[in-house]
Design a protein around this motif. Structure first.
Motif, PDB file in Angstrom:
ATOM      1  N   LEU A  19      47.075  31.695  64.881  1.00  0.00           N
ATOM      2  CA  LEU A  19      48.471  31.970  65.235  1.00  0.00           C
ATOM      3  C   LEU A  19      49.373  30.934  64.573  1.00  0.00           C
ATOM      4  O   LEU A  19      49.270  29.734  64.855  1.00  0.00           O
ATOM      5  N   GLN A  20      50.211  31.418  63.675  1.00  0.00           N
ATOM      6  CA  GLN A  20      51.163  30.576  62.952  1.00  0.00           C
ATOM      7  C   GLN A  20      52.462  30.533  63.748  1.00  0.00           C
ATOM      8  O   GLN A  20      53.087  31.568  63.973  1.00  0.00           O
ATOM      9  N   PRO A  21      52.904  29.361  64.190  1.00  0.00           N
ATOM     10  CA  PRO A  21      54.162  29.284  64.945  1.00  0.00           C
ATOM     11  C   PRO A  21      55.355  29.715  64.084  1.00  0.00           C
ATOM     12  O   PRO A  21      55.432  29.380  62.905  1.00  0.00           O
ATOM     13  N   ILE A  22      56.244  30.461  64.688  1.00  0.00           N
ATOM     14  CA  ILE A  22      57.503  30.865  64.062  1.00  0.00           C
ATOM     15  C   ILE A  22      58.613  30.167  64.837  1.00  0.00           C
ATOM     16  O   ILE A  22      58.758  30.383  66.045  1.00  0.00           O
ATOM     17  N   LEU A  23      59.360  29.337  64.142  1.00  0.00           N
ATOM     18  CA  LEU A  23      60.434  28.587  64.792  1.00  0.00           C
ATOM     19  C   LEU A  23      61.774  29.251  64.558  1.00  0.00           C
ATOM     20  O   LEU A  23      62.035  29.802  63.483  1.00  0.00           O
ATOM     21  N   SER A  24      62.631  29.187  65.558  1.00  0.00           N
ATOM     22  CA  SER A  24      63.996  29.686  65.450  1.00  0.00           C
ATOM     23  C   SER A  24      64.837  28.643  64.729  1.00  0.00           C
ATOM     24  O   SER A  24      64.977  27.521  65.231  1.00  0.00           O
ATOM     25  N   PRO A  25      65.392  28.971  63.555  1.00  0.00           N
ATOM     26  CA  PRO A  25      66.187  27.968  62.846  1.00  0.00           C
ATOM     27  C   PRO A  25      67.479  27.607  63.589  1.00  0.00           C
ATOM     28  O   PRO A  25      67.939  26.480  63.525  1.00  0.00           O
ATOM     29  N   ALA A  26      68.029  28.562  64.300  1.00  0.00           N
ATOM     30  CA  ALA A  26      69.293  28.315  65.012  1.00  0.00           C
ATOM     31  C   ALA A  26      69.083  27.408  66.225  1.00  0.00           C
ATOM     32  O   ALA A  26      69.856  26.492  66.465  1.00  0.00           O
ATOM     33  N   GLY A  27      68.033  27.669  66.980  1.00  0.00           N
ATOM     34  CA  GLY A  27      67.825  26.913  68.212  1.00  0.00           C
ATOM     35  C   GLY A  27      66.782  25.836  68.102  1.00  0.00           C
ATOM     36  O   GLY A  27      66.524  25.120  69.060  1.00  0.00           O
ATOM     37  N   ASN A  28      66.123  25.719  66.930  1.00  0.00           N
ATOM     38  CA  ASN A  28      65.083  24.726  66.726  1.00  0.00           C
ATOM     39  C   ASN A  28      64.057  24.770  67.857  1.00  0.00           C
ATOM     40  O   ASN A  28      63.704  23.758  68.445  1.00  0.00           O
ATOM     41  N   ARG A  29      63.601  25.987  68.162  1.00  0.00           N
ATOM     42  CA  ARG A  29      62.622  26.183  69.230  1.00  0.00           C
ATOM     43  C   ARG A  29      61.577  27.195  68.771  1.00  0.00           C
ATOM     44  O   ARG A  29      61.779  27.919  67.804  1.00  0.00           O
ATOM     45  N   LEU A  30      60.479  27.232  69.477  1.00  0.00           N
ATOM     46  CA  LEU A  30      59.421  28.185  69.180  1.00  0.00           C
ATOM     47  C   LEU A  30      59.901  29.587  69.539  1.00  0.00           C
ATOM     48  O   LEU A  30      60.283  29.850  70.678  1.00  0.00           O
ATOM     49  N   PHE A  31      59.879  30.485  68.566  1.00  0.00           N
ATOM     50  CA  PHE A  31      60.324  31.868  68.756  1.00  0.00           C
ATOM     51  C   PHE A  31      59.142  32.793  69.016  1.00  0.00           C
ATOM     52  O   PHE A  31      59.219  33.742  69.779  1.00  0.00           O
TER      53      PHE A  31
END
Length: 122
Positions: A19-31
């Motif tokens: 599982l490759q983490p996908i981060l939210s660029p806007a919120g700098n959180r794990l999406f």
């Protein structure tokens, strides 16, 4: 021991999902996570998905591999989703194999997610 979907020509011992983490660029959180299929040979070396699918000689074999990959992806994702139901799972699949299944077959589209209690929207 060779995985039941494979032969001596492509001696896959196991299938794994990473599982490759996908981060939210806007919120700098794990999406969410993208599921990545890998085969494992008898020496513990990874086998790329292209090699795995190329070893499948019939549409039925490719479908069986695709189904197993989706089941493994959802199983791997479930603990993360249980901790945070806002997470999203990105699943790659063989587009030539998209069809409608019955819920008993636990396909991605008809029953697999429901089987694990994960809404389709995730």
């Amino acid at each position: 021991m060779i995985h039941p979907l494979f032969s001596e020509k492509c001696p896959v011992q196991a299938l794994e999902i990473h599982l490759q983490p996908i981060l939210s660029p806007a919120g700098n959180r794990l999406f969410g996570y993208e599921s990545l299929l890998r085969g494992v040979d008898s020496h513990g070396k990874y086998i790329a998905p292209l090699t795995l699918f190329s070893a499948m000689k019939t549409p039925e074999q490719r479908l069986a591999l695709d189904r197993e990959a989706r089941v493994l992806a959802v199983k791997a994702f479930e603990p993360y989703w249980n901790e945070n139901p806002k997470l999203v799972l990105f699943v790659n699949f063989e587009s030539s194999l998209v069809e409608v299944f019955s819920p008993e077959q636990h396909s991605l589209f008809d029953g697999l997610l429901g089987h694990y209690g994960i809404p389709f929207s995730n």
